[in-house]
Design an enzyme around this catalytic site. Structure first.
Site, mmCIF file in Angstrom:
data_model
loop_
_atom_site.group_PDB
_atom_site.id
_atom_site.type_symbol
_atom_site.label_atom_id
_atom_site.label_comp_id
_atom_site.label_asym_id
_atom_site.label_seq_id
_atom_site.Cartn_x
_atom_site.Cartn_y
_atom_site.Cartn_z
ATOM 1 N N CYS A 209 -4.625 -9.354 4.075
ATOM 2 C CA CYS A 209 -4.078 -9.058 2.738
ATOM 3 C C CYS A 209 -2.695 -8.431 2.827
ATOM 4 O O CYS A 209 -2.107 -8.059 1.811
ATOM 5 C CB CYS A 209 -5.013 -8.172 1.932
ATOM 6 S SG CYS A 209 -6.168 -9.161 0.989
ATOM 7 N N PHE A 210 -2.189 -8.253 4.036
ATOM 8 C CA PHE A 210 -0.789 -7.850 4.262
ATOM 9 C C PHE A 210 -0.447 -6.516 3.602
ATOM 10 O O PHE A 210 0.654 -6.333 3.071
ATOM 11 C CB PHE A 210 0.176 -8.966 3.791
ATOM 12 C CG PHE A 210 -0.425 -10.330 3.943
ATOM 13 C CD1 PHE A 210 -0.766 -10.797 5.190
ATOM 14 C CD2 PHE A 210 -0.707 -11.117 2.839
ATOM 15 C CE1 PHE A 210 -1.385 -12.024 5.353
ATOM 16 C CE2 PHE A 210 -1.322 -12.346 2.977
ATOM 17 C CZ PHE A 210 -1.650 -12.801 4.239
ATOM 18 N N CYS A 211 -1.426 -5.599 3.615
ATOM 19 C CA CYS A 211 -1.221 -4.268 3.001
ATOM 20 C C CYS A 211 -0.912 -4.385 1.521
ATOM 21 O O CYS A 211 -0.255 -3.507 0.959
ATOM 22 C CB CYS A 211 -0.097 -3.490 3.686
ATOM 23 S SG CYS A 211 -0.473 -3.003 5.337
ATOM 24 N N ASN A 212 -1.330 -5.450 0.881
ATOM 25 C CA ASN A 212 -1.115 -5.612 -0.557
ATOM 26 C C ASN A 212 -2.461 -5.938 -1.199
ATOM 27 O O ASN A 212 -2.719 -7.077 -1.604
ATOM 28 C CB ASN A 212 -0.094 -6.731 -0.802
ATOM 29 C CG ASN A 212 0.322 -6.845 -2.261
ATOM 30 O OD1 ASN A 212 -0.466 -6.551 -3.159
ATOM 31 N ND2 ASN A 212 1.533 -7.276 -2.513
ATOM 32 N N ASN B 234 0.806 -1.227 0.000
ATOM 33 C CA ASN B 234 0.000 0.000 0.000
ATOM 34 C C ASN B 234 0.838 1.275 0.000
ATOM 35 O O ASN B 234 0.396 2.306 -0.511
ATOM 36 C CB ASN B 234 -0.947 0.018 1.201
ATOM 37 C CG ASN B 234 -2.349 -0.397 0.781
ATOM 38 O OD1 ASN B 234 -2.688 -0.314 -0.411
ATOM 39 N ND2 ASN B 234 -3.155 -0.841 1.725
#
Ligand SMILES: Cc1ncc(COP(=O)(O)O)c(C=O)c1O
Length: 487
Positions: free
Chosen positions: A410-413, A153
């Site tokens: 979503c692991f900042c993705n 992100n």
């Protein structure tokens, strides 16, 4: 199926071999793993706290682990010196300035970067480095910000700076299930004429979602067509060598805690001098100017890295960066890479071979299914005996109970997640339209209804061992023949 997972029986799921047998079989299958055995010793001497509590740590992509000696050496250095705020001529300040510059030089040396070519700007983390680029990059009408779907992100966020200056923003797709870049489409965008304006291409050397490694060859290809290149190396450098003598990306954001665990709160923007000189900072701050005047209403920016370091650096932490990098050098980055590579290969094979009694797979992996061109980060979801996904939050809860540290979501993705999980633009837009300004994560989950909105991520690092990956496979095998409600 890996040789050390027994063949599936008719009715009951395949039992795992005992740990010792599985490890022997693994070592026969991966003789090169033998060269990494000093890391087992290192785990005992430097990371002993990990095994004291029977902990399985599988969250290295979020944050690395530190060796006891890193903390000790740093504390000793602080206890043995009088360090003051740098950039003054008093002795305490000079001692610190000298240390900070020494760390800066060592970071360049570690990455094989020539000081004639590159500068190191210290930041709070990789996101801070990315913000520096985004807010100062000379986007204008006619410029193009091209980035892959697969991005953190903090790389996605640069699009807001680009759009605010009327630049065009394009996402280059990655293709499921392997989550590799759609090469022909990316090449077509890179080939578009640049019209003499600034164009920036951003991609991760390694995905923090899928572990896929995207080719570093794109750097030169993009340069040949006039693009600046931002290579997000945050997830790549903990277990891979990035040689900035061989590859010449313009901007490289990293977070040091991901490489060696301690200290947190320090990252860097490693940038080519020529690229740094093209950035225009939107403000000035203490430390970034040579002269600023209130009455004269002028300011003059400092040269190079200094212009990008706002206010006082986290100067007492910086010597721990050199200690950490020297630790990795001493252990051997190639050794760490080799170990993670072997364990990742086994883990993928073992997970993908796990079945319910009717032969349905328990695990779906999002990303490369073997160890080629990928790192030790694996995103997956578990599926129940009816072929329905098991909510990743339940898996996380069960893992917590088993003292397994993994991560879900979503692991900042989000781009990686949306592609992997098959969430379409229409589905997402209809949820976003319904919910004006605020959208809580739970509301979003309800809106997306019958699809998983997240994944489970396990990731390996410096002192991962066979028992860690074995215990995770054993944990997952417990979901065999269960329905989602029984999980
Ligand atoms: C690929 C990648 N880029 C950027 C970041 C941001 O790092 P930080 O949170 O330290 O700023 C991360 C963090 O997970 C990452 O994995």
């Amino acid at each position: 199926m890996p040789r050390n997972v027994k063949a599936s029986a008719e009715k009951s799921p395949a039992p795992l071999m005992p740990l010792a047998d599985a490890e022997s079989a693994f070592r026969r299958q991966h003789p090169e793993y033998g060269t990494t055995l000093p890391l087992d010793e290192l785990r005992v001497t430097e990371y002993g706290r990990l095994d004291e509590g029977g902990h399985v740590f599988l969250d290295y992509t979020a944050g690395g682990l530190y060796a006891d000696s890193q903390v000790r050496d740093h504390a000793e250095l602080l206890r043995g010196n009088v360090f003051g705020n740098p950039h003054s001529t008093n002795p305490a300040s000079l001692a610190m300035t000298e240390r900070v510059e020494r760390v800066r030089a060592f970071v360049l040396e570690y990455f094989g970067a020539s000081p004639d070519e590159y500068e190191v700007c210290f930041t709070q983390n990789a996101s801070g480095a990315l913000r520096l680029v985004g807010e100062a990059y000379p986007f204008s009408a006619g410029s193009h910000y091209l980035l892959t779907f697969d991005n953190h992100n903090s790389v996605n966020g640069i699009r807001e700076f680009a759009r605010a200056r009327q630049a065009r923003v394009t996402y280059a797709p990655v293709l499921p299930p392997e989550m590799r870049i759609d090469e022909s489409r990316l090449a077509a965008w890179l080939d578009e004429p640049g019209d003499g304006v600034a164009n920036l291409f951003a991609y991760p050397a390694q995905s923090n979602f899928s572990g896929a490694q995207h080719s570093l060859e794109w750097i030169e290809r993009a340069h040949d067509r006039g693009w600046d290149v931002l290579l997000d190396a945050a997830a790549f450098v903990p277990t891979n060598r990035l040689d900035l003598g061989r590859w010449l990306p313009d901007f490289v954001p990293i977070s040091f805690y991901k490489i060696f665990g301690y200290p947190t709160g320090v990252g860097a923007l490693i940038a080519r001098r020529s690229a740094l000189a093209r950035l225009h900072r939107p403000w000035f701050a203490g430390g970034t100017i040579t002269v600023a005047s209130v009455r004269g209403d002028r300011f003059f920016m400092a040269e190079g890295a200094q212009a990008f370091e706002d206010g006082t650096l986290d100067y007492l932490s910086l010597p721990a960066v050199e200690i950490g990098l020297r630790h990795i050098e001493q252990v051997g980055l190639d050794l760490i890479h080799q170990r993670v590579h072997c364990l990742t290969g086994w883990l993928l094979e073992a997970l993908l071979s796990l079945r319910h009694s009717d032969g349905r797979p328990i695990v779906r992996v999002y990303g490369p299914p073997d160890a080629n061109d990928r790192g030790g980060t694996i995103a997956l979801n578990l599926y129940d005996t009816n072929g329905h996904f098991i909510d990743h939050r339940i898996v996380e809860q069960r893992a917590n109970e088993a003292r397994i540290s993994l991560r879900t979501g979503c692991f900042c993705n989000p781009g990686g997640g949306e592609v992997a999980l098959g969430l379409s633009a229409d589905e997402l837009t209809s949820c976003f339209i319904r919910s004006r300004d605020h959208l809580a994560l739970d509301e979003f989950r309800r809106c997306i209804d019958d699809k998983s909105t997240g994944a489970v991520r396990v990731s390996l690092g410096i002192v991962s061992n066979f028992a860690d990956v074995y215990r995770f496979v054993a944990f997952v095998s417990n979901f065999a023949n269960r329905t989602a409600s029984e999980a």
